[in-house]
Design a protein around this motif. Structure first.
Motif, PDB file in Angstrom:
ATOM      1  N   PRO A   1      16.328  77.103  33.582  1.00 43.98           N
ATOM      2  CA  PRO A   1      17.314  77.474  34.616  1.00 43.98           C
ATOM      3  C   PRO A   1      17.409  76.453  35.746  1.00 43.98           C
ATOM      4  N   LYS A   2      16.300  75.818  36.100  1.00 46.94           N
ATOM      5  CA  LYS A   2      16.354  74.801  37.143  1.00 46.94           C
ATOM      6  C   LYS A   2      17.157  73.591  36.689  1.00 46.94           C
ATOM      7  N   ILE A   3      17.040  73.237  35.430  1.00 47.16           N
ATOM      8  CA  ILE A   3      17.798  72.097  34.897  1.00 47.16           C
ATOM      9  C   ILE A   3      19.277  72.440  34.805  1.00 47.16           C
ATOM     10  N   LEU A   4      19.591  73.655  34.390  1.00 46.84           N
ATOM     11  CA  LEU A   4      20.984  74.040  34.210  1.00 46.84           C
ATOM     12  C   LEU A   4      21.735  74.219  35.525  1.00 46.84           C
ATOM     13  N   THR A   5      21.036  74.503  36.625  1.00 43.35           N
ATOM     14  CA  THR A   5      21.712  74.658  37.907  1.00 43.35           C
ATOM     15  C   THR A   5      21.855  73.344  38.653  1.00 43.35           C
ATOM     16  N   HIS A   6      21.387  72.261  38.081  1.00 34.33           N
ATOM     17  CA  HIS A   6      21.504  70.952  38.730  1.00 34.33           C
ATOM     18  C   HIS A   6      22.968  70.524  38.765  1.00 34.33           C
ATOM     19  N   THR A   7      23.419  70.064  39.921  1.00 31.81           N
ATOM     20  CA  THR A   7      24.789  69.575  40.055  1.00 31.81           C
ATOM     21  C   THR A   7      24.766  68.102  40.420  1.00 31.81           C
ATOM     22  N   PHE A   8      25.732  67.379  39.936  1.00 28.66           N
ATOM     23  CA  PHE A   8      25.841  65.959  40.230  1.00 28.66           C
ATOM     24  C   PHE A   8      26.574  65.773  41.552  1.00 28.66           C
ATOM     25  N   GLN A   9      26.161  64.775  42.318  1.00 28.77           N
ATOM     26  CA  GLN A   9      26.808  64.520  43.592  1.00 28.77           C
ATOM     27  C   GLN A   9      28.129  63.794  43.406  1.00 28.77           C
ATOM     28  N   ASN A  10      28.249  63.006  42.377  1.00 27.05           N
ATOM     29  CA  ASN A  10      29.485  62.270  42.118  1.00 27.05           C
ATOM     30  C   ASN A  10      30.268  62.993  41.030  1.00 27.05           C
ATOM     31  N   SER A  11      31.573  63.036  41.191  1.00 26.64           N
ATOM     32  CA  SER A  11      32.384  63.631  40.143  1.00 26.64           C
ATOM     33  C   SER A  11      32.525  62.625  38.999  1.00 26.64           C
ATOM     34  N   LEU A  12      32.607  63.130  37.810  1.00 21.97           N
ATOM     35  CA  LEU A  12      32.644  62.279  36.636  1.00 21.97           C
ATOM     36  C   LEU A  12      34.066  62.071  36.121  1.00 21.97           C
ATOM     37  N   SER A  13      35.056  62.158  36.993  1.00 22.83           N
ATOM     38  CA  SER A  13      36.429  61.950  36.572  1.00 22.83           C
ATOM     39  C   SER A  13      36.732  60.452  36.528  1.00 22.83           C
ATOM     40  N   SER A  14      37.724  60.078  35.754  1.00 25.15           N
ATOM     41  CA  SER A  14      38.091  58.676  35.657  1.00 25.15           C
ATOM     42  C   SER A  14      38.810  58.229  36.935  1.00 25.15           C
ATOM     43  N   LEU A  15      38.751  56.951  37.224  1.00 24.63           N
ATOM     44  CA  LEU A  15      39.325  56.448  38.465  1.00 24.63           C
ATOM     45  C   LEU A  15      40.848  56.388  38.423  1.00 24.63           C
ATOM     46  N   SER A  16      41.393  55.994  37.302  1.00 22.86           N
ATOM     47  CA  SER A  16      42.842  55.920  37.196  1.00 22.86           C
ATOM     48  C   SER A  16      43.281  56.446  35.834  1.00 22.86           C
ATOM     49  N   THR A  17      44.490  56.957  35.799  1.00 21.32           N
ATOM     50  CA  THR A  17      45.009  57.465  34.535  1.00 21.32           C
ATOM     51  C   THR A  17      45.998  56.493  33.905  1.00 21.32           C
ATOM     52  N   ASN A  18      46.234  55.343  34.548  1.00 20.91           N
ATOM     53  CA  ASN A  18      47.147  54.357  33.991  1.00 20.91           C
ATOM     54  C   ASN A  18      46.485  53.630  32.817  1.00 20.91           C
ATOM     55  N   PRO A  19      47.228  53.394  31.751  1.00 16.67           N
ATOM     56  CA  PRO A  19      46.627  52.660  30.632  1.00 16.67           C
ATOM     57  C   PRO A  19      46.392  51.195  31.011  1.00 16.67           C
TER      58      PRO A  19
END
Length: 55
Positions: free
Chosen positions: A26-44
């Motif tokens: 449960p301690k591992i599963l409640t860990h949240t990342f400080q940075n979002s893992l979204s891509s920087l741009s959606t342009n190809p």
């Protein structure tokens, strides 16, 4: 040969997995990342051919 007797080793295995599942997991599963893992741009990305000056 005491290594072939599964009763103490099976109890240790089950106990260690229960501790892992109830305390550590449960301690591992409640860990949240400080940075979002979204891509920087959606342009190809437009790839251009390289100009090889020595060819």
């Amino acid at each position: 040969m005491p290594q072939l007797n599964p009763s103490p080793w099976f109890a240790i295995l089950i106990t260690s997995w229960l501790v892992f599942a109830t305390i550590v997991l449960p301690k591992i599963l409640t860990h949240t990342f400080q940075n979002s893992l979204s891509s920087l741009s959606t342009n190809p990305i437009l790839a251009e051919p390289w100009n090889w000056p020595w060819f």
